[in-house]
Design a protein around this motif. Structure first.
Motif, PDB file in Angstrom:
ATOM      1  N   LEU A   4       0.936  -1.014  -0.112  1.00  0.00           N
ATOM      2  CA  LEU A   4       0.159  -0.033   0.067  1.00  0.00           C
ATOM      3  C   LEU A   4       0.877   1.271   0.045  1.00  0.00           C
ATOM      4  N   SER A   5       0.660   2.364  -0.923  1.00  0.00           N
ATOM      5  CA  SER A   5       1.406   3.443  -0.947  1.00  0.00           C
ATOM      6  C   SER A   5       0.505   4.565  -1.006  1.00  0.00           C
ATOM      7  N   ASP A   6       0.800   5.508  -0.086  1.00  0.00           N
ATOM      8  CA  ASP A   6       0.065   6.826   0.148  1.00  0.00           C
ATOM      9  C   ASP A   6      -1.546   6.459   0.126  1.00  0.00           C
ATOM     10  N   VAL A   7      -1.918   5.501   0.673  1.00  0.00           N
ATOM     11  CA  VAL A   7      -3.493   5.174   0.839  1.00  0.00           C
ATOM     12  C   VAL A   7      -4.161   5.981   1.656  1.00  0.00           C
ATOM     13  N   ALA A   8      -5.301   6.739   1.286  1.00  0.00           N
ATOM     14  CA  ALA A   8      -5.861   7.680   2.057  1.00  0.00           C
ATOM     15  C   ALA A   8      -7.483   7.307   1.616  1.00  0.00           C
ATOM     16  N   LYS A   9      -8.295   7.679   2.703  1.00  0.00           N
ATOM     17  CA  LYS A   9      -9.794   7.151   2.464  1.00  0.00           C
ATOM     18  C   LYS A   9     -10.437   8.345   3.324  1.00  0.00           C
ATOM     19  N   GLY A  52      -8.489  -6.379   2.127  1.00  0.00           N
ATOM     20  CA  GLY A  52      -9.199  -7.496   1.656  1.00  0.00           C
ATOM     21  C   GLY A  52      -9.987  -7.281   0.412  1.00  0.00           C
ATOM     22  N   PHE A  53      -9.825  -6.347  -0.305  1.00  0.00           N
ATOM     23  CA  PHE A  53     -10.502  -6.191  -1.500  1.00  0.00           C
ATOM     24  C   PHE A  53     -12.198  -5.829  -1.411  1.00  0.00           C
ATOM     25  N   LEU A  54     -12.546  -5.375  -0.140  1.00  0.00           N
ATOM     26  CA  LEU A  54     -13.753  -5.283  -0.110  1.00  0.00           C
ATOM     27  C   LEU A  54     -13.988  -3.647  -0.474  1.00  0.00           C
ATOM     28  N   ASP A  55     -13.255  -2.943  -0.307  1.00  0.00           N
ATOM     29  CA  ASP A  55     -13.441  -1.335  -0.714  1.00  0.00           C
ATOM     30  C   ASP A  55     -12.536  -1.034  -1.661  1.00  0.00           C
ATOM     31  N   GLN A  56     -12.869  -0.568  -2.783  1.00  0.00           N
ATOM     32  CA  GLN A  56     -11.945  -0.174  -4.260  1.00  0.00           C
ATOM     33  C   GLN A  56     -11.875   1.209  -4.182  1.00  0.00           C
ATOM     34  N   HIS A  57     -12.528   1.926  -3.529  1.00  0.00           N
ATOM     35  CA  HIS A  57     -12.776   3.335  -3.650  1.00  0.00           C
ATOM     36  C   HIS A  57     -11.987   3.924  -2.603  1.00  0.00           C
ATOM     37  N   PHE A  58     -10.445   4.328  -2.856  1.00  0.00           N
ATOM     38  CA  PHE A  58      -9.698   5.048  -2.112  1.00  0.00           C
ATOM     39  C   PHE A  58      -8.508   5.789  -3.124  1.00  0.00           C
ATOM     40  N   ASP A  59      -7.847   6.638  -2.447  1.00  0.00           N
ATOM     41  CA  ASP A  59      -6.545   7.388  -3.042  1.00  0.00           C
ATOM     42  C   ASP A  59      -5.356   6.427  -2.613  1.00  0.00           C
ATOM     43  N   GLY A  60      -4.384   6.343  -3.697  1.00  0.00           N
ATOM     44  CA  GLY A  60      -3.277   6.035  -3.348  1.00  0.00           C
ATOM     45  C   GLY A  60      -3.061   4.737  -4.148  1.00  0.00           C
ATOM     46  N   SER A  61      -2.070   3.896  -3.835  1.00  0.00           N
ATOM     47  CA  SER A  61      -1.994   2.867  -5.071  1.00  0.00           C
ATOM     48  C   SER A  61      -1.845   1.567  -4.096  1.00  0.00           C
ATOM     49  N   TYR A  62      -2.541   0.357  -4.359  1.00  0.00           N
ATOM     50  CA  TYR A  62      -2.623  -0.943  -3.754  1.00  0.00           C
ATOM     51  C   TYR A  62      -2.020  -2.147  -4.736  1.00  0.00           C
ATOM     52  N   VAL A  63      -0.855  -2.613  -4.619  1.00  0.00           N
ATOM     53  CA  VAL A  63      -0.401  -3.568  -5.375  1.00  0.00           C
ATOM     54  C   VAL A  63      -0.273  -4.907  -4.592  1.00  0.00           C
ATOM     55  N   PHE A  64      -0.982  -5.965  -5.247  1.00  0.00           N
ATOM     56  CA  PHE A  64      -0.932  -7.153  -4.650  1.00  0.00           C
ATOM     57  C   PHE A  64      -0.571  -8.308  -5.438  1.00  0.00           C
ATOM     58  N   ASP A  65       0.787  -9.001  -5.289  1.00  0.00           N
ATOM     59  CA  ASP A  65       1.282 -10.025  -6.280  1.00  0.00           C
ATOM     60  C   ASP A  65       1.286  -9.186  -7.636  1.00  0.00           C
TER      61      ASP A  65
END
Length: 186
Positions: A4-9, A52-65
């Motif tokens: 997770l990079s610079d994730v904000a909600k 857990g991929f329940l919320d996909q509305h956020f700022d920043g970046s999420y990289v999984f595998d």
């Protein structure tokens, strides 16, 4: 595995914006155990929902595998969630009018497994969590601890990459915890 990079909600309520998460930067490697702790209202559940991929509305970046999660469409997001994560909710979220086996097998149905193939897999997982021969029982006829084990069985039935648990696993005995971790994908 998780980056997770610079994730904000933030949430909008009554014309006001409430910032729940501020520039969260987290890296979790495969095989690592992580606890997210903090006071009530600090954003733990919000962060867990994003991881857990329940919320996909956020700022920043999420990289999984190597997959940028927040660039996926709804269908891709749902498929990744079904294939990669097991959820253990604090209040278990069992469907009370469906059998234990139907509750545990639901993620397999979502994954497209045929009903005739689900029975054996579900019974195997129920045995792993100490509930053999409980496929046809209703959750309302089980103790709280047994309901917790049903929720755990449901979380591991697809052999996910990781588990997201919202508080209930602290009371589990060590042998069951070890069995759970061996059920996850390598």
């Amino acid at each position: 595995m998780i980056n997770l990079s610079d994730v904000a909600k933030s949430y909008r309520q009554g014309g006001d914006d409430y910032q729940v998460l501020h520039d969260i930067n987290v890296t979790i490697s495969a095989g690592e155990f992580v606890a997210i702790m903090g006071p009530s209202g600090s954003g733990k559940s919000t962060l867990i929902n994003i991881i857990g991929f329940l919320d996909q509305h956020f700022d920043g970046s999420y990289v999984f595998d190597d997959v940028t999660v927040n660039k996926l469409n709804r269908k891709q997001h749902a498929k990744l969630r079904n294939q990669s994560v097991g959820f253990i909710f604090q209040n278990f979220k069992l469907i009370t009018n469906q059998s234990v086996g139907e509750n545990v097998g639901l993620p397999l149905l979502y994954a497209g497994m045929k009903r005739r193939d689900i029975f054996a897999r579900v019974n195997d997982v129920l045995a792993q969590v100490g509930l053999p021969n409980s496929y046809h029982k209703l959750p309302k006829n089980l103790s709280g601890g047994q309901q917790q084990r049903v929720a755990i069985a449901r979380s591991i039935v697809t052999r996910p990459n990781f588990l997201v648990a919202d508080e209930p696993t602290g009371a589990l005995d060590s042998p069951l915890q070890l069995k759970l971790w061996h059920c996850l994908k390598p």
